[in-house]
Write an enzyme that holds these catalytic residues in place. Structure first.
Site, short mmCIF file in Angstrom:
data_model
loop_
_atom_site.label_atom_id
_atom_site.label_comp_id
_atom_site.label_asym_id
_atom_site.label_seq_id
_atom_site.Cartn_x
_atom_site.Cartn_y
_atom_site.Cartn_z
N TYR A 1 0.95 -1.26 -0.06
CA TYR A 1 -0.20 -0.05 -0.05
C TYR A 1 0.95 1.19 0.18
O TYR A 1 1.53 1.74 1.19
CB TYR A 1 -0.94 0.13 1.07
CG TYR A 1 -1.91 -1.03 1.36
CD1 TYR A 1 -2.30 -1.95 0.26
CD2 TYR A 1 -2.48 -1.56 2.40
CE1 TYR A 1 -3.05 -2.94 0.21
CE2 TYR A 1 -3.44 -2.36 2.55
CZ TYR A 1 -3.78 -3.15 1.16
OH TYR A 1 -4.73 -4.05 1.45
N HIS B 1 -1.11 -11.74 0.48
CA HIS B 1 -2.10 -10.92 -0.04
C HIS B 1 -2.75 -11.53 -1.34
O HIS B 1 -3.83 -11.24 -1.58
CB HIS B 1 -0.89 -9.72 -0.71
CG HIS B 1 -1.81 -8.36 -0.62
ND1 HIS B 1 -1.17 -7.19 -0.26
CD2 HIS B 1 -2.99 -8.15 -0.84
CE1 HIS B 1 -2.07 -6.11 -0.67
NE2 HIS B 1 -3.00 -6.89 -0.84
N SER C 1 -13.20 -3.60 1.02
CA SER C 1 -14.06 -2.79 0.58
C SER C 1 -15.44 -3.21 0.83
O SER C 1 -16.40 -3.41 -0.01
CB SER C 1 -13.84 -3.03 -1.24
OG SER C 1 -14.74 -2.14 -1.82
N PRO C 2 -15.78 -3.20 2.19
CA PRO C 2 -17.13 -3.29 2.67
C PRO C 2 -18.20 -2.40 2.11
O PRO C 2 -19.53 -2.61 2.24
CB PRO C 2 -17.01 -3.52 4.08
CG PRO C 2 -15.91 -2.55 4.27
CD PRO C 2 -14.83 -2.71 3.24
N GLY D 1 -18.29 -0.78 -0.79
CA GLY D 1 -17.83 -0.93 -2.44
C GLY D 1 -17.13 0.28 -2.77
O GLY D 1 -17.44 0.85 -3.85
N LYS D 2 -15.81 0.18 -2.18
CA LYS D 2 -14.97 1.50 -2.79
C LYS D 2 -15.58 2.72 -2.67
O LYS D 2 -15.37 3.91 -3.52
CB LYS D 2 -14.41 1.19 -3.86
CG LYS D 2 -13.78 -0.05 -4.00
CD LYS D 2 -13.32 -0.59 -5.81
CE LYS D 2 -12.95 -2.04 -5.60
NZ LYS D 2 -14.03 -3.12 -5.50
N GLY D 3 -16.58 3.04 -1.50
CA GLY D 3 -17.27 4.33 -1.48
C GLY D 3 -18.68 4.44 -2.14
O GLY D 3 -19.18 5.38 -1.81
#
Length: 392
Positions: free
Chosen positions: A97, A165, A244-245, A247-249
């Protein structure tokens, strides 16, 4: 798979039987392993291996990489420290990251309170001297190299949870699990996890070193783990840690159909985030907004609460760069969705069509069959080669 993903794909079998969906969504499979995964209520502490954590953890990628320019290191560290102050106990990062930047931010924030928190990080990519990801590498020597760098950046002498990963199709998963087992015996790692792995690989790894957590993408609009992964989590007592719970925002309602993304934002490459796809997909946000309005909460909080109500072994890791959103995410653990709420979300989603794959083609290629919608690892050994001794 076509970019047009029908919402009813692989879903009807989950809407009936085995207590997995609809009104039965509040129930948990009573297998011996999953019965010990605790949390009778959504907001209760949840177990990952030997650790008991708050139900909402913090994903630390966004501050460093993925969705635009990185935060200043000091600002990110203050955000992460604030997360600990408001009760977050688990922090998720990776060497990949921001090419080590996220781990540096986490180390700066949490070193003074190391004994109070659970730190998870990941290995498994080949990263060159410029910080560019050049492929996968889960060879034992690279696992050790990655961990030593992670420990230095995190300012600690052990990692609580070390994930692979992505599954490396050139290295037997038994060699990966065995290397992590050695690191656990050496006291440098406390537990082992996998990310975007499917059932066949999970079982092989677990036979060598118990897998305590699986970090696969899972949310209201990305149902991939329901194909086969959740069943093996329940059977083996593995926590599911959805990345991503929200949905990436998109599921928060703050990313609108008219939103456009700069080239440094990974969503600019994702089929689900084209203008046409977002216009169609906006219906899922409206569904979450309608259910959330019954409780006075946001669509994003509803999406997180939905995950917590799905199973007691689920620990989402939403990421953010804003203190307000962090506090909203943490507060989602207190949202009590009813059986009617859960049923309405399921039935409403079954009527929708989600347009676009959840990731760009190259990214999706790194995910094992069985860990993505419409695929299975049943009858296989996964994508990792068998050890030579087993293949002989």
């Amino acid at each position: 798979m076509s970019n047009l993903i029908r919402a009813n794909l692989d879903r009807r079998s989950f809407l009936i039987g085995s207590g997995a969906m609809a009104a039965a969504a509040l129930a948990t499979s009573a297998t011996p392993a999953s019965a010990q995964l605790l949390a009778a209520s959504p907001g209760g502490r949840r177990r990952i291996g030997s650790f008991h954590v708050t139900p909402i953890a913090l994903g630390c990628m966004n501050a460093a990489w993925g969705f635009g320019p990185p935060m200043a290191k000091g600002d990110a560290a203050r955000l992460f420290r604030h997360a600990a102050d408001v009760g977050v106990t688990m922090f998720d990062t990776a060497e990949a990251y921001g090419a080590w930047l996220s781990e540096e931010m986490v180390g700066e924030a949490l070193a003074p309170i190391r004994q109070r928190v659970i730190i998870a990080t990941k290995f498994g990519f080949a990263i060159d001297s410029r910080g560019e990801i050049t492929g996968l590498n889960s060879r034992p020597d690279n696992i050790r190299r990655a961990l030593e760098g992670s420990l230095r950046r995190l300012k600690t002498d052990y990692v609580d949870l070390l994930y692979q990963h992505r599954v490396d199709p050139t290295v037997p998963i038994e060699d990966v699990a065995g290397t992590v087992a050695d690191l656990i015996r050496e006291g440098k790692v406390r537990s082992f996890g996998l990310s975007e792995a499917a059932a066949a690989t999970i079982r092989r790894a677990h036979a060598v070193q118990p897998v305590v957590a699986l970090q696969n993408e899972y949310s209201v609009w990305s149902r991939d783990p329901e194909v086969e992964v959740m069943a093996v989590c329940e059977e083996l007592g593995i926590a599911l840690v959805p990345w991503s719970p929200v949905g990436k925002g998109f599921l928060t309602g703050t990313v609108r159909p008219e939103s456009r993304f700069v080239s440094t934002d990974r969503r600019s490459t994702m089929p689900r985030f084209t203008p046409e796809a977002m216009r169609t997909n906006w219906e899922v946000v409206e569904l979450l907004r309608e259910v959330g309005s019954r409780h006075g909460v946001t669509p994003g909080q509803t999406a997180l609460a939905w995950l917590l109500h799905r199973r007691p072994y689920i620990v989402p890791i939403p990421g953010t760069t804003k203190r307000q959103h962090l506090e909203q995410n943490v507060a989602a653990a207190n949202v009590r969705l009813t059986a009617e709420d859960m049923r309405d979300i399921e039935q409403g989603f079954a009527r929708l069509t989600i347009v676009g794959e959840r990731g760009a083609p190259g990214v999706m290629d790194l995910i094992e069959p069985g860990a993505k919608l419409g695929t299975s690892s049943r009858g296989t050994n996964g994508t990792s080669p068998l050890p030579r001794r087993a293949a002989a």
